[in-house]
Scaffold this active site. Structure first.
Site, PDB file in Angstrom:
ATOM      1  N   GLY A  68      24.551  15.484  62.017  1.00  9.93           N
ATOM      2  CA  GLY A  68      23.672  15.027  61.260  1.00  9.93           C
ATOM      3  C   GLY A  68      22.398  14.215  61.872  1.00  9.93           C
ATOM      4  O   GLY A  68      22.497  14.347  63.076  1.00  9.93           O
ATOM      5  N   GLY A  99      16.530  14.011  49.302  1.00  3.86           N
ATOM      6  CA  GLY A  99      15.181  14.142  49.911  1.00  3.86           C
ATOM      7  C   GLY A  99      15.293  14.743  51.506  1.00  3.86           C
ATOM      8  O   GLY A  99      14.479  15.021  51.982  1.00  3.86           O
ATOM      9  N   THR A 100      16.610  14.913  51.626  1.00  2.00           N
ATOM     10  CA  THR A 100      17.022  15.213  53.207  1.00  2.00           C
ATOM     11  C   THR A 100      16.727  16.780  53.661  1.00  2.00           C
ATOM     12  O   THR A 100      16.542  17.243  54.597  1.00  2.00           O
ATOM     13  CB  THR A 100      18.537  14.975  53.539  1.00  2.00           C
ATOM     14  OG1 THR A 100      19.167  15.515  52.486  1.00  2.00           O
ATOM     15  CG2 THR A 100      18.574  13.492  53.223  1.00  2.00           C
ATOM     16  N   GLU A 157      19.739   9.599  60.401  1.00  2.00           N
ATOM     17  CA  GLU A 157      19.624   8.138  60.666  1.00  2.00           C
ATOM     18  C   GLU A 157      19.041   8.063  62.197  1.00  2.00           C
ATOM     19  O   GLU A 157      18.552   7.160  62.541  1.00  2.00           O
ATOM     20  CB  GLU A 157      20.970   7.429  60.566  1.00  2.00           C
ATOM     21  CG  GLU A 157      21.143   7.248  58.916  1.00  2.00           C
ATOM     22  CD  GLU A 157      22.699   7.030  58.601  1.00  2.00           C
ATOM     23  OE1 GLU A 157      22.884   5.738  58.537  1.00  2.00           O
ATOM     24  OE2 GLU A 157      23.367   7.660  58.298  1.00  2.00           O
ATOM     25  N   PHE A 202      18.820   5.938  51.322  1.00  2.00           N
ATOM     26  CA  PHE A 202      18.845   5.307  52.478  1.00  2.00           C
ATOM     27  C   PHE A 202      20.093   4.116  52.765  1.00  2.00           C
ATOM     28  O   PHE A 202      20.054   3.381  53.504  1.00  2.00           O
ATOM     29  CB  PHE A 202      17.684   4.241  52.751  1.00  2.00           C
ATOM     30  CG  PHE A 202      16.371   5.346  52.558  1.00  2.00           C
ATOM     31  CD1 PHE A 202      15.916   6.112  53.661  1.00  2.00           C
ATOM     32  CD2 PHE A 202      15.570   5.174  51.468  1.00  2.00           C
ATOM     33  CE1 PHE A 202      14.684   6.982  53.660  1.00  2.00           C
ATOM     34  CE2 PHE A 202      14.373   6.008  51.396  1.00  2.00           C
ATOM     35  CZ  PHE A 202      13.747   6.825  52.477  1.00  2.00           C
ATOM     36  N   LYS A 217      12.412  22.792  60.275  1.00  2.17           N
ATOM     37  CA  LYS A 217      11.451  22.096  59.556  1.00  2.17           C
ATOM     38  C   LYS A 217      12.028  20.722  58.763  1.00  2.17           C
ATOM     39  O   LYS A 217      11.554  19.663  58.978  1.00  2.17           O
ATOM     40  CB  LYS A 217      10.746  23.021  58.339  1.00  2.17           C
ATOM     41  CG  LYS A 217       9.748  22.476  57.530  1.00  2.17           C
ATOM     42  CD  LYS A 217       9.162  23.350  56.495  1.00  2.17           C
ATOM     43  CE  LYS A 217       7.847  22.671  55.984  1.00  2.17           C
ATOM     44  NZ  LYS A 217       7.180  23.732  55.294  1.00  2.17           N
ATOM     45  N   LEU A 269      20.028  23.483  61.723  1.00  2.00           N
ATOM     46  CA  LEU A 269      20.095  24.438  60.841  1.00  2.00           C
ATOM     47  C   LEU A 269      18.454  24.849  60.431  1.00  2.00           C
ATOM     48  O   LEU A 269      18.028  26.063  60.323  1.00  2.00           O
ATOM     49  CB  LEU A 269      20.705  24.061  59.632  1.00  2.00           C
ATOM     50  CG  LEU A 269      22.262  23.531  60.057  1.00  2.00           C
ATOM     51  CD1 LEU A 269      22.879  23.315  58.692  1.00  2.00           C
ATOM     52  CD2 LEU A 269      23.055  25.057  60.571  1.00  2.00           C
ATOM     53  N   ASN A 270      17.912  23.877  59.886  1.00  2.00           N
ATOM     54  CA  ASN A 270      16.300  24.322  59.590  1.00  2.00           C
ATOM     55  C   ASN A 270      15.486  23.338  60.225  1.00  2.00           C
ATOM     56  O   ASN A 270      15.449  21.997  60.209  1.00  2.00           O
ATOM     57  CB  ASN A 270      16.240  23.645  57.900  1.00  2.00           C
ATOM     58  CG  ASN A 270      14.863  23.874  57.376  1.00  2.00           C
ATOM     59  OD1 ASN A 270      14.109  24.261  58.086  1.00  2.00           O
ATOM     60  ND2 ASN A 270      14.890  24.085  56.278  1.00  2.00           N
TER      61      ASN A 270
END
Lengths: 331, 706
Positions: free
Chosen positions: B670, B466-467, B673, B239, B601, B598-599
């Site tokens: 991205g 964890g991203t 955030e 974070f 989930k 991309l994913n």
């Protein structure tokens, strides 16, 4: 951290005898609060007397119609017990409002009664604290005291008792059974915990060496009206800013008996006796509940940051009583 | 092609994490490991008059005690944003001065953790105490200096008088505050330093910037970078607080050299409330002026934040203002004050988050004043260009976020009056707010190897905090090579690997996946194969063990043509039980425009995580400081509140827009955030709709609803 010895008590007498002969000994059962305190040097016992294997794990009906809860019954077992759920729903709800499932699985009824305040000034040895060490001062009185007491506090301590269970027990008129070297005695729950006065280091009226063996719930004919309302900064896993346990016995259109206990506002679970007396013989209506709430908080002495607790307590009392008047349930 | 990208794929690292197989920094077991415990200051300003370590040194098991009198040897790093960076410019134990409560004043090393902690408690310190300044409301604010080259003041158009009432129908002027939020990732700050022969060291520490951490520690210990190895395969949440060495890390690595033993230092939760970073208190004043159609004629945004006496960090709240709404007149100003607190730092959407709380609250206030739907107000003022950079936005679908979200939420059923919606005895409120975050990327490299066992390896010194980075990297490789995701092995978080950049500023995926794409294409070229299967066949024929290729990817000229941002909109429903001040969030819809997903989930999970963290900020997160000592009065995860499950409703996340191929060859921006931005405003806007009460000061604890 002082080294300590660890012993498993093989009987209640053994436990009591060890703790009586060694004033620095402490009992341990679930350890959910004590172990945390040991890690940050709040307690430095000479020995830990493990009572967790003793036979105090039963919930049984007594021949006077009371329900006797063994001191080692876990918070989870207490909250889920069928008789507790049926006959003392406010107790079940109060217990489930506290801590987390994992902590409740470990924590015992006796330990819950003995848990100490989460006042941040008490909790860090970087601060002075009269509760940890007499006459060192109370930085909470002039510091950040949003979560602190508004009733019954003293200049030496403004900490609150953190237990939810005890608030419900106070409303139920529960009795704590303890055993010392002199034998057994019973202490009404509302006299079990103390106001801080000049001795905030003492949370309870237990004598040295005494062990809690059971909590006795007397029969309560109007227990279905029971309500436990907990108001806090997040929806679960937070101590109460204010909590209220209520129950009402209404005969015809008049209140026959009222129970009002508050949590999060004082050094002990707080029974609002004058508010209860006011309600007797009155109609169960909004204006009487409002007056009862005013009476319950008339002696409140808020600090710099917790003035809101006075108003929040009044509103919680009004709401809880209103739900009790409608037959109890979730508030 | 395109068989995997965009699908919902389980985390590559999920099983290792839930089974405990994943080894985090301080979990590495090393023969002869000893333990360090930090001694921290209990005053916030002054100096150490005497420090007595004799008793601690005589405690059984104690190996060494370090204080300012005998600090381990350390070299001053360059400390800029490009080459090396430490969070706090003052090096640990450099003198006897105390700048904030919780500052590290010693390190005790012992054979066990408990003995080190015990001995730390035995150290006697006498302080010279000076009055502290910890009250942000009474602080002395000055114009903030630039942190990344952009001036902290900006004026466009006419602001001579600042009075727009003559030409405009509506004005809003309001001040919004946010409280100190401490970094509290699940994995605390913890590391192990292992020296070999005094001239090389391996550091097992969670870091968001593997190569940067390597260079920084190398400078700190006076070795070339290749003699410092950083191992950081897993991070239990970063974070923004795990990008650079903190004082405890510097102390651990330098002390380990002196004691010639592998050393572990774990920062306790209590210590983490003071010395491993926080988001500063902010106070922002927004002035808006608009005509009766809601067209903005002026925005003024002033932001105040605080820093520590030992470093400068400004919470850059005004950065979002020029990207959100178009206006001919704009004035931005950042001010900074010094308090006796630990050094604040990046925390998920630093600046954007509090900035969007203020701006999106003010826009809501304006919408009510003009009686215009808040979505309509935003649509009427959308800017097609970055008003400070004067560049058009690439692949911007902000309007679609608003309209799609409104449809999914059922916004058209909203009653246009506060206190007009009820559910039994509860007041119901609906609120919305916009979200934005810049799209960043940096220069990185990735290596791809095709092995004769039919698998592919991707190697880069990026990391996954964890991203979902492991998974999207594998998916990119799987797609390009024509292999199933299961056949891709991804190795991250080791400074021996090619430069993987920084997991910060939401840029890891946007930086790394184009490099992975290029490396995959390059390895197929090397093998002269159309896909991995062909390459594998060639390996088997030739008896070669592997094909390997490394490729890099970096931002180019596109930044001169476009401005890049991601966009979004949040919609929420709250219920308020007014009598007992009980607020619950009951429904949440977020629609995001982040280029290519991309994913689906892990991208949705990132947004949800942001929303949850934003709900924490909105409802409960605050770190109070004792007014006399400056010490935080929260001390663990039970007293520092962030959301529990019961606080969080179902969060529906969806995405709109197309791949942003002007930004990078993968078209991906991205999403780490953006999810948190605007969340608090959506909540306070909903609370206003429910109750008619405007909350301008976070968090909305029950006392503020009485």
């Amino acid at each position: 951290m002082k080294n300590f010895t660890y012993v498993r008590a093989n009987s209640i007498e053994d436990a009591v005898s060890r703790a009586t002969s060694d004033r620095q000994a402490m009992f341990i059962a679930g350890g959910t609060n004590l172990v945390d305190r040991l890690k940050v040097f709040l307690d430095e016992p000479s020995q830990l007397v493990d009572v967790s294997r003793l036979e105090m794990k039963q919930i049984e009906r007594t021949n006077t119609g009371s329900l006797k809860i063994g001191a080692l019954v876990t918070n989870t077992a207490l909250a889920n017990h069928i008789e507790v759920r049926r006959n003392y729903p406010l107790l079940s709800r109060a217990v489930l409002a506290g801590a987390s499932q994992q902590i409740r699985n470990m924590a015992t009824v006796g330990g819950n009664l003995m848990q100490r305040t989460r006042c941040p000034y008490y909790y860090d040895t970087a601060f002075p604290c009269n509760k940890r060490q007499q006459n060192t001062g109370c930085p909470a009185t002039t510091g950040m005291n949003r979560t602190h007491a508004i009733l019954g506090a003293s200049e030496s301590c403004v900490a609150t008792n953190p237990s939810d269970m005890s608030v419900a027990l106070a409303a139920i008129d529960a009795v704590v059974e303890v055993e010392g070297v002199q034998g057994k005695r019973e202490i009404p729950l509302i006299d079990f915990h103390r106001l801080p006065g000049n001795n905030p280091e003492r949370d309870t009226n237990l004598e040295p060496g005494e062990l809690i063996t059971a909590v006795i719930l007397p029969p309560l004919s109007f227990s279905q009206s029971g309500v436990y309302l907990k108001l806090r900064d997040r929806a679960s896993y937070a101590f109460a800013l204010v909590s209220v346990a209520t129950a009402l016995e209404v005969a015809g259109d008049k209140i026959k008996t009222a129970r009002v206990a508050l949590g999060g506002v004082a050094h002990k679970p707080w029974r609002a006796m004058e508010a209860e007396e006011f309600l007797i013989g009155k109609a169960a209506n909004k204006s009487n509940f409002e007056q009862a709430a005013e009476i319950a908080l008339q002696d409140a002495q808020p600090l710099a940051h917790n003035g809101f607790k006075v108003e929040l307590s009044k509103r919680a009392i009004r709401r809880a009583l209103a739900v009790s008047a409608q037959g109890g349930g979730l508030a | 092609m395109n068989q995997v990208i965009g699908k919902s794929v389980n985390r590559k690292d999920g099983r290792a994490k839930v089974t405990g197989e994943a080894t985090y920094g301080a979990e590495h077991q090393i023969q002869g490991l000893v333990h360090g415990y930090l001694v921290t200051a209990t005053i916030a300003k002054g100096s150490i008059r005497t420090i007595d370590t004799q008793k601690a040194e005589a405690t059984p098991g104690v190996i060494a005690v370090f204080t300012h009198k005998n600090p381990p040897k350390v070299f001053k790093p360059t400390n800029n944003w490009m080459t090396s960076k430490i969070y706090e410019a003052r090096l640990p134990l450099s003198d006897n001065t105390i700048h904030y409560a919780g500052q590290i004043v010693g390190l005790v090393v012992a054979d066990t953790f408990e003995r080190a902690r015990d001995a730390a408690q035995q150290i006697q310190i006498e302080y010279e105490t000076q009055p502290v300044e910890v009250n942000a409301q009474q602080a002395n604010y000055q114009k903030a200096k630039s942190m990344f080259g952009e001036d902290m003041e900006y004026v466009a158009g006419e602001f001579e008088t600042g009075d727009f009432s003559a030409v405009d129908t509506a004005t809003v002027e309001a001040t919004y505050t946010t409280e100190v939020e401490i970094h509290a990732p699940m994995e605390p700050h913890a590391l192990v330093a292992h020296w070999e022969n005094n001239d090389s060291v391996t550091i097992y520490e969670p870091t968001q910037w593997v190569k940067g951490s390597q260079r920084t520690y190398a400078e700190l210990v006076g070795l070339p970078p290749e003699r410092v190895r950083i191992v950081s395969p897993y991070i239990g949440g970063g974070f923004g607080c795990k990008a650079f060495p903190w004082p405890h890390g510097i102390l651990c690595v330098t002390a380990a050299k002196e004691i010639k033993r592998p050393l572990k230092v774990v920062v306790s939760r209590r210590q983490m409330t003071a010395n491993t970073g926080h988001r500063s208190h902010t106070e922002q004043t927004i002035r808006l002026a608009a005509n009766k159609e809601g067209k903005l004629s002026a925005i003024e945004h002033t932001a105040k934040s605080c820093t520590s006496p030992v470093d400068v960090f400004t919470e850059p709240c005004t950065g979002i203002t020029p990207v959100m709404y178009t206006t001919p007149n704009m004035k931005l100003k950042q001010e900074l004050a010094v308090l006796n607190v630990g050094t604040p730092t990046f925390m998920r959407a630093p600046g954007e988050n509090p900035g969007m709380f203020a701006l999106e609250s003010a826009m809501d206030e304006l919408a009510w004043e003009l009686n215009i739907d808040p979505i309509e107000l935003r649509l009427r003022n959308e800017t097609k260009e970055h008003q400070r950079k004067k560049l058009p936005f690439s692949a911007k679908h902000f309007a679609e976020c608003l309209t799609t979200g409104a449809e999914k939420f059922g916004w058209s059923d909203r009653q246009m009056q506060p206190r007009s919606q009820q559910q039994g005895d509860l007041l119901v409120g609906w609120g919305m707010a916009s979200a934005t975050f810049p799209a960043l990327r940096s220069s990185v490299e990735a290596k791809v190897r095709l092995l004769d066992d039919g698998t592919a390896h991707v190697l880069t010194a990026g990391n996954d905090m964890g991203t979902g980075a492991y998974t999207v990297i594998a998916m990119t490789a799987a797609e390009t090579l024509g292999l199933p995701v299961e056949n891709i092995r991804v190795e991250l978080g080791d400074s021996m690997l090619p430069n993987g950049g920084l997991a910060g500023g939401s840029q890891m995926t946007a930086s790394l996946t184009p490099a992975v794409l290029a490396a995959c294409q390059s390895v197929l070229e090397t093998a002269q194969a159309q896909n991995a299967q062909e390459a594998f066949a060639k390996l088997r024929e030739s008896g070669r063990a592997a094909y390997e290729a490394t490729a890099s990817s970096a931002p180019g000229e596109e930044g001169k043509k476009f401005a890049f941002n991601s966009w979004g909109a949040h919609f929420c429903e709250v219920t308020v039980d007014e009598e007992i001040a009980r607020l619950r969030i009951t429904r949440w819809v977020s629609v995001m425009n982040i280029g290519r997903v991309l994913n689906s989930k892990t991208a949705a999970s990132q947004i949800r995580g942001g929303v949850i963290m934003g709900i924490g900020q909105a409802l409960m997160e605050e770190c109070h400081l004792d007014p006399t000592t400056g010490y935080p009065v929260v001390y663990d995860l039970a007293t520092y509140h962030f959301p529990a499950h019961a606080d969080i409703p179902r969060i529906e996340v969806s995405f709109v827009g197309e791949p942003d191929l002007d930004f990078n060859p993968m078209g991906v921006r991205g999403c780490g955030e953006i999810g948190i931005t605007g969340v608090a405003a959506a909540v306070t806007n909903a609370v206003y709709h429910a109750t008619g009460k405007r909350i301008r000061s976070l968090p909305i604890t029950p006392d503020k609803l009485l």
